[in-house]
Design a protein around this motif. Structure first.
Motif, mmCIF file in Angstrom:
data_model
loop_
_atom_site.group_PDB
_atom_site.id
_atom_site.type_symbol
_atom_site.label_atom_id
_atom_site.label_comp_id
_atom_site.label_asym_id
_atom_site.label_seq_id
_atom_site.Cartn_x
_atom_site.Cartn_y
_atom_site.Cartn_z
ATOM 1 N N LYS A 1 28.468 -2.294 73.535
ATOM 2 C CA LYS A 1 27.491 -3.296 73.119
ATOM 3 C C LYS A 1 26.849 -2.938 71.787
ATOM 4 N N SER B 1 26.862 -5.249 68.465
ATOM 5 C CA SER B 1 25.610 -5.660 67.832
ATOM 6 C C SER B 1 25.489 -5.086 66.426
ATOM 7 N N LYS C 1 24.939 -7.322 63.155
ATOM 8 C CA LYS C 1 23.752 -7.046 62.346
ATOM 9 C C LYS C 1 24.142 -6.755 60.905
#
Length: 221
Positions: free
Chosen positions: A43, A47, A51
Motif C-alpha cells: 500500500k 500511495s 503522491k
C-alpha cells in the motif's frame, strides 16, 4: 440453460474484482488512471507512486511543456521484466522491480518526464533524452535517497554519451557553471526537432567536447 446462467453469474462476480485494480484520480488539473495488476503491491508503494505523480508531474508540465497530456495512465505490470518505460501517455512499471526496490517511487518521476518530453522520432541523441530525464529525477525527485538513487561521482572513462545518471550529472554541472537554463533550452529544441551540436556553443560559448574537458578538470558540484 443452467450452464449459460452459471457463466453469466461468474462474469458478474468477476467484474468488481477486476474493477478494483483501476483507479481514476484527479488533482491539480491532471488525471491519473492507475492500474495495478499485482495484488501483492504494498500500500505504501502504491500511495508513494500516486503522491509523487501529483507532486512532480504538474511542475514538469509547467516548467518544460505546457502542451503535455493532462491524462496519464500508469500500470503496474506483472509480466514486464524490465524496470519501467513510457510511451504515448502511458507509464508501465515492473511489479518485480517495485518488489525488489519498494523505495524507488521516484522511478515515476523519470518516466513521466518522457511523456513531457514527447520528442518526435530522430529529434536528437538518445543519450541526451535519458540524461535529461535523470536530470529531472535529480532536481524534482521526491525521495531519491530512500531509493538509494544518486548521481555518480565523475570517474575516468565516463563520457557524456554514457546517458542516464552520468549525462545527468554533466547537465547539473552545466547549469551550475555555464547556463542555468541549458536543460529547458535543449529540451525545447529536441521537442521541436531543431537540435544540433552547435547549440552547446550557442548557449555556453563552448563546444560540447570543450565543455566535457572542462568538466573532467573540475567536476565538483
Amino acid at each position: 440453460m443452467r450452464k449459460i446462467i452459471c457463466i453469466a453469474v461468474l462474469m458478474v462476480t468477476m467484474v468488481p474484482a477486476l474493477a478494483q485494480n483501476r483507479e481514476v484520480i484527479r488533482k491539480k488539473g491532471k488525471t491519473l488512471i492507475f492500474t495495478n495488476d499485482d495484488p501483492g503491491l504494498k500500500k505504501e508503494v502504491r500511495s508513494g507512486l500516486i503522491k509523487n505523480f501529483f507532486k512532480v508531474y504538474p511542475k514538469l508540465v509547467r516548467d518544460f511543456n505546457p502542451r503535455a497530456t493532462d491524462t496519464v495512465r500508469v500500470k503496474i505490470d506483472t509480466a514486464y521484466n524490465g524496470v519501467a518505460y513510457a510511451h504515448n501517455g502511458k507509464v508501465t512499471i515492473s511489479s518485480r522491480w517495485l518488489e525488489k526496490k519498494p523505495g524507488d517511487t521516484d522511478v515515476i518521476t523519470h518516466e513521466v518526464m518522457h511523456l513531457v518530453q514527447a520528442y518526435p522520432p530522430d529529434s536528437g541523441p538518445g543519450w541526451l533524452t535519458e540524461g535529461i530525464a535523470d536530470y529531472v529525477r535529480y532536481v524534482y525527485g521526491v525521495d531519491n535517497e530512500k531509493a538509494g538513487w544518486s548521481l555518480p561521482a565523475y570517474e575516468p572513462g565516463h563520457h557524456y554519451e554514457n546517458s542516464y545518471r552520468i549525462t545527468a550529472r554533466f547537465l547539473v554541472w552545466l547549469t551550475e557553471n555555464r547556463n542555468k537554463d541549458i536543460v529547458p533550452l535543449l529540451d525545447e529544441h529536441m521537442r521541436n526537432k531543431t537540435y544540433s551540436p552547435e547549440l552547446w556553443k550557442t548557449y555556453t560559448s563552448k563546444s560540447l567536447d570543450d565543455l566535457w574537458t572542462m568538466y573532467q578538470a573540475s567536476p565538483e558540484l
